[in-house]
Design a protein around this motif. Structure first.
Motif, PDB file in Angstrom:
ATOM      1  N   ILE A  61       7.272  18.426 -35.091  1.00  0.00           N
ATOM      2  CA  ILE A  61       7.633  19.832 -35.279  1.00  0.00           C
ATOM      3  C   ILE A  61       6.564  20.756 -34.693  1.00  0.00           C
ATOM      4  O   ILE A  61       6.877  21.730 -34.004  1.00  0.00           O
ATOM      5  N   THR A  62       5.288  20.460 -34.952  1.00  0.00           N
ATOM      6  CA  THR A  62       4.228  21.306 -34.392  1.00  0.00           C
ATOM      7  C   THR A  62       4.155  21.155 -32.876  1.00  0.00           C
ATOM      8  O   THR A  62       3.852  22.118 -32.162  1.00  0.00           O
ATOM      9  N   ASP A  63       4.437  19.972 -32.380  1.00  0.00           N
ATOM     10  CA  ASP A  63       4.491  19.743 -30.941  1.00  0.00           C
ATOM     11  C   ASP A  63       5.563  20.617 -30.305  1.00  0.00           C
ATOM     12  O   ASP A  63       5.346  21.277 -29.283  1.00  0.00           O
ATOM     13  N   GLN A  64       6.742  20.644 -30.925  1.00  0.00           N
ATOM     14  CA  GLN A  64       7.822  21.480 -30.420  1.00  0.00           C
ATOM     15  C   GLN A  64       7.473  22.952 -30.546  1.00  0.00           C
ATOM     16  O   GLN A  64       7.823  23.765 -29.673  1.00  0.00           O
ATOM     17  N   GLY A  65       6.784  23.317 -31.639  1.00  0.00           N
ATOM     18  CA  GLY A  65       6.368  24.706 -31.807  1.00  0.00           C
ATOM     19  C   GLY A  65       5.453  25.160 -30.691  1.00  0.00           C
ATOM     20  O   GLY A  65       5.570  26.281 -30.182  1.00  0.00           O
ATOM     21  N   VAL A  66       4.508  24.294 -30.300  1.00  0.00           N
ATOM     22  CA  VAL A  66       3.623  24.608 -29.176  1.00  0.00           C
ATOM     23  C   VAL A  66       4.437  24.810 -27.905  1.00  0.00           C
ATOM     24  O   VAL A  66       4.232  25.770 -27.149  1.00  0.00           O
ATOM     25  N   ALA A  67       5.378  23.909 -27.655  1.00  0.00           N
ATOM     26  CA  ALA A  67       6.211  24.020 -26.456  1.00  0.00           C
ATOM     27  C   ALA A  67       6.998  25.325 -26.455  1.00  0.00           C
ATOM     28  O   ALA A  67       7.117  25.989 -25.419  1.00  0.00           O
ATOM     29  N   ASP A  68       7.525  25.707 -27.622  1.00  0.00           N
ATOM     30  CA  ASP A  68       8.303  26.939 -27.710  1.00  0.00           C
ATOM     31  C   ASP A  68       7.438  28.171 -27.439  1.00  0.00           C
ATOM     32  O   ASP A  68       7.875  29.125 -26.782  1.00  0.00           O
ATOM     33  N   VAL A  69       6.210  28.170 -27.976  1.00  0.00           N
ATOM     34  CA  VAL A  69       5.305  29.303 -27.721  1.00  0.00           C
ATOM     35  C   VAL A  69       4.974  29.381 -26.236  1.00  0.00           C
ATOM     36  O   VAL A  69       5.008  30.463 -25.626  1.00  0.00           O
ATOM     37  N   LEU A  70       4.657  28.246 -25.630  1.00  0.00           N
ATOM     38  CA  LEU A  70       4.321  28.232 -24.208  1.00  0.00           C
ATOM     39  C   LEU A  70       5.506  28.635 -23.341  1.00  0.00           C
ATOM     40  O   LEU A  70       5.333  29.219 -22.265  1.00  0.00           O
ATOM     41  N   GLY A 118       7.592  30.876 -24.131  1.00  0.00           N
ATOM     42  CA  GLY A 118       7.876  32.291 -24.348  1.00  0.00           C
ATOM     43  C   GLY A 118       8.946  32.583 -25.365  1.00  0.00           C
ATOM     44  O   GLY A 118       9.403  33.729 -25.481  1.00  0.00           O
ATOM     45  N   ARG A 119       9.356  31.585 -26.157  1.00  0.00           N
ATOM     46  CA  ARG A 119      10.437  31.805 -27.110  1.00  0.00           C
ATOM     47  C   ARG A 119      10.011  32.647 -28.309  1.00  0.00           C
ATOM     48  O   ARG A 119      10.853  33.112 -29.070  1.00  0.00           O
ATOM     49  N   HIS A 120       8.715  32.808 -28.509  1.00  0.00           N
ATOM     50  CA  HIS A 120       8.226  33.595 -29.644  1.00  0.00           C
ATOM     51  C   HIS A 120       7.394  34.796 -29.183  1.00  0.00           C
ATOM     52  O   HIS A 120       6.580  35.311 -29.952  1.00  0.00           O
ATOM     53  N   ASP A 121       7.621  35.243 -27.951  1.00  0.00           N
ATOM     54  CA  ASP A 121       6.814  36.343 -27.418  1.00  0.00           C
ATOM     55  C   ASP A 121       6.915  37.606 -28.268  1.00  0.00           C
ATOM     56  O   ASP A 121       5.958  38.382 -28.360  1.00  0.00           O
TER      57      ASP A 121
END
Length: 219
Positions: free
Chosen positions: A59-68, A70-73
């Motif tokens: 889950i944290t791995d996917q969270g990092v990918a999502d931030v990178l 731009g999904r949480h900009d």
């Protein structure tokens, strides 16, 4: 443990909550059928959640990918605070909450646990230093960008930004300066945080709890 940012592996985990928009998938009927006089086997767990440390790491791995990606900009600050820590919740449901946390020089979390929650993190950028209580003393480990760590029940630790030497950056005026890059990590807790206890180490070298705080926010 080092993050792989493997989205395919993440997507193949049906029991792990997704940080992307939820897609409802039909469940396959179980292939287990009870025979007369027998009962289907049951999984016995003493953990307070159906998720496991490996799930939280994914889950944290996917969270990092999502931030990178731009999904949480929209959740990110326009200017990173270089003096005070900052955090924002990326995802929350009944099983897990996921946070993006920034780390600044000199601000530690104090020795603490996560009460009845399991935890995990993946470092997105920069470097962290973790002090973990072993039962006799504090062990130290460095977690660089891409590294991961999981925290079982009863894990007592303190986390602080690990000083790193920034690469020099050439400005338009020709002057060189430090390249300011925020130190960030994505954390997951299951079940979602409800409390944290804080500790100190006595003169005799024993761990001593000094307070417990009801909170739904990370350290």
């Amino acid at each position: 443990m080092t993050s792989t940012l493997a989205r395919d592996e993440w997507a193949s985990q049906p029991t792990t909550p997704s940080l992307s928009p939820v897609r409802h998938r039909p469940r396959n009927a179980s292939s287990l059928r009870e025979r007369p006089g027998t009962a289907a086997p049951r999984t016995i767990s003493h953990l307070p959640t159906r998720l496991r440390p490996a799930d939280l790491l994914r889950i944290t791995d996917q969270g990092v990918a999502d931030v990178l990606d731009g999904r949480h900009d929209t959740l990110l600050p326009e200017v990173w605070d270089e003096r005070h820590r900052w955090s924002t919740r990326l995802h929350a449901d009944d099983d897990v909450d996921v946070w993006l946390i920034s780390w600044t020089p000199g601000e530690a979390t104090e020795l603490h646990d996560h009460a009845g929650s399991l935890g995990a993190l993946t470092v997105l950028s920069g470097s962290l230093r973790e002090y973990h209580w072993t039962g006799d003393d504090l062990a130290v480990r460095i977690l660089d960008a891409g590294d991961q760590a999981a925290f079982p029940l009863g894990w007592v630790h303190d986390v602080v930004r690990n000083p790193v030497v920034a690469a020099p950056e050439l400005s338009t005026s020709g002057e060189t300066g430090a390249l300011v890059t925020p130190t960030l990590s994505v954390h997951a807790y299951s079940p979602p945080l409800t409390a944290m206890s804080y500790y100190d180490i006595s003169e005799g070298g024993h761990l001593r709890r000094n307070r417990t705080v009801l909170t739904d926010e990370p350290e």
